[in-house]
Design an enzyme around this catalytic site. Structure first.
Site, PDB file in Angstrom:
ATOM      1  CG  HIS A  12      -2.088   1.553   1.312  1.00 40.45           C
ATOM      2  ND1 HIS A  12      -3.190   0.819   1.385  1.00 40.45           N
ATOM      3  CD2 HIS A  12      -1.365   1.951   1.339  1.00 40.45           C
ATOM      4  CE1 HIS A  12      -4.172   1.534   1.246  1.00 40.45           C
ATOM      5  NE2 HIS A  12      -3.538   2.805   1.303  1.00 40.45           N
ATOM      6  CD  GLU A 200      -7.688   6.046   5.705  1.00 37.69           C
ATOM      7  OE1 GLU A 200      -6.319   7.134   6.334  1.00 37.69           O
ATOM      8  OE2 GLU A 200      -8.045   6.287   5.068  1.00 37.69           O
ATOM      9  CG  ASP A 279       0.005   8.883   1.087  1.00 37.71           C
ATOM     10  OD1 ASP A 279       0.082   8.984  -0.208  1.00 37.71           O
ATOM     11  OD2 ASP A 279      -0.703   8.606   1.174  1.00 37.71           O
TER      12      ASP A 279
END
Length: 335
Positions: A12, A200, A279
């Site tokens: 991910h 989330e 990220d």
């Protein structure tokens, strides 16, 4: 800790959330962009999260200058290529890089189909040059609503043979998954796997919806699944993978701190949970940080982290033969 005898995998990782500061500065100078600073340390606080944000969308706002640097298709190709180089430098054996072509195209009015082609070209060249196994996952961003999602999906389908899966990401709070059932059906018809950002921001019901209606075999984050023991049992029984990202979940205030993260619970209940970066360019971390700093802070033992590392291979979007080759490659390298 990381088991050096077993493949190291990140499932991910948003490549559009992993643009190097140096690349932003270089492209900014070449294209006269109005950057907020012209040196690494000056730019860093405008791009990287230093304190927890009030939510996922506030975290995504940190992408502003990364997206501003994507002035043309060459820039998109470069960022994809550099993502693979970064993975090789981190010691990854396999990485799944995901991207939203509409999000990447938006700042400079690019054609999302052209962005998709550039990313596929850059990722493929990086895999060839750096010897890292790479697969690409397309994203349709719920942030823009279902109509734009059709356009984004159309752009991604032009790279149908070069992607392995489709993801639904973005504004989970305001764009529920039931608006995208037909989009995901079209993706499955194209032969793609399905992974969905869910649980989330929204509650366990969003994870149920992703599994039952969107037919996801993996869930990104799934933090709030822990609130529903029946859901956890279902995910364990049906081997639904979880793509956990510890630091990201703290930075988006999805959890208040590492110790509150449910990853340990997932692993102890036998779920196929994994450790990922999300990220890394925004979070200022790499996968080693997640294993060696974030995981212990979240209460994971060495046994837990090794299990998560093995789970990543189990749920990777790879064939049995490709998985075996990764294991053999790591064994032959002597760890």
């Amino acid at each position: 800790m990381i088991d050096p005898t077993f493949p190291l995998i990140d499932l991910h990782r948003h490549l559009d959330g992993n643009v190097r500061l140096e690349t932003i500065l270089d492209l900014g100078r070449r294209h006269n962009l109005p950057l907020p600073a012209w040196d690494l340390e000056g730019l860093r606080p405008h791009v990287q999260v230093t304190n927890p944000q009030p939510g996922v969308m506030a975290f995504i706002a940190k992408f502003k200058w990364m997206m501003a640097a994507l002035v043309d298709y060459d820039a998109c190709r470069r960022v994809a290529y550099e993502n693979v180089e970064d993975a090789q430098r981190e010691g990854l054996d396999y990485v799944e890089l995901r991207f939203s072509p509409w999000f990447m195209a938006e700042s400079h009015g690019l054609d999302p189909a052209g962005v998709g082609e550039a990313v596929a070209d850059g990722g493929g060249a990086g895999a060839r040059d750096y010897g890292v196994k790479v697969n690409l996952i397309g994203i349709i961003s719920r942030t823009y609503g279902p109509e734009i999602a059709w356009k984004e999906l159309k752009a991604l389908l032009q790279q149908r043979e070069r992607l392995v899966a489709l993801d639904l990401a973005g504004d989970e709070a305001n764009q529920s998954g039931d608006l995208f059932v037909e989009h995901l059906r079209r993706a499955r018809d194209a032969g793609w796997q399905v992974t969905i950002h869910a649980g989330e921001v929204a509650g366990p019901e969003s994870v149920w919806q992703a599994i039952l209606d969107l037919r996801a075999t993996r869930i990104g984050h799934a933090v709030r699944a822990v609130e529903d023991p029946t859901l956890l049992d279902y995910m364990a029984e049906h081997q639904i993978g979880i793509e956990s990202s510890l630091t990201s979940n703290v930075q988006t205030s999805t959890v208040p701190d590492y110790a509150s993260h449910p990853l340990r619970t997932f692993l102890e209940r036998g779920l196929l949970a994994t450790i990922n970066t999300d990220d890394p360019g925004v979070s200022g971390i790499d996968l080693r940080h997640e294993y060696e700093v974030a995981a212990p802070a979240a209460g994971l033992t060495a046994e837990h982290t090794c299990q998560a590392q093995r789970n990543a291979l189990t749920i990777a979007f790879l064939s049995v033969e490709e998985k075996g080759a990764l294991v053999a490659q790591r064994e032959n390298s002597g760890g």
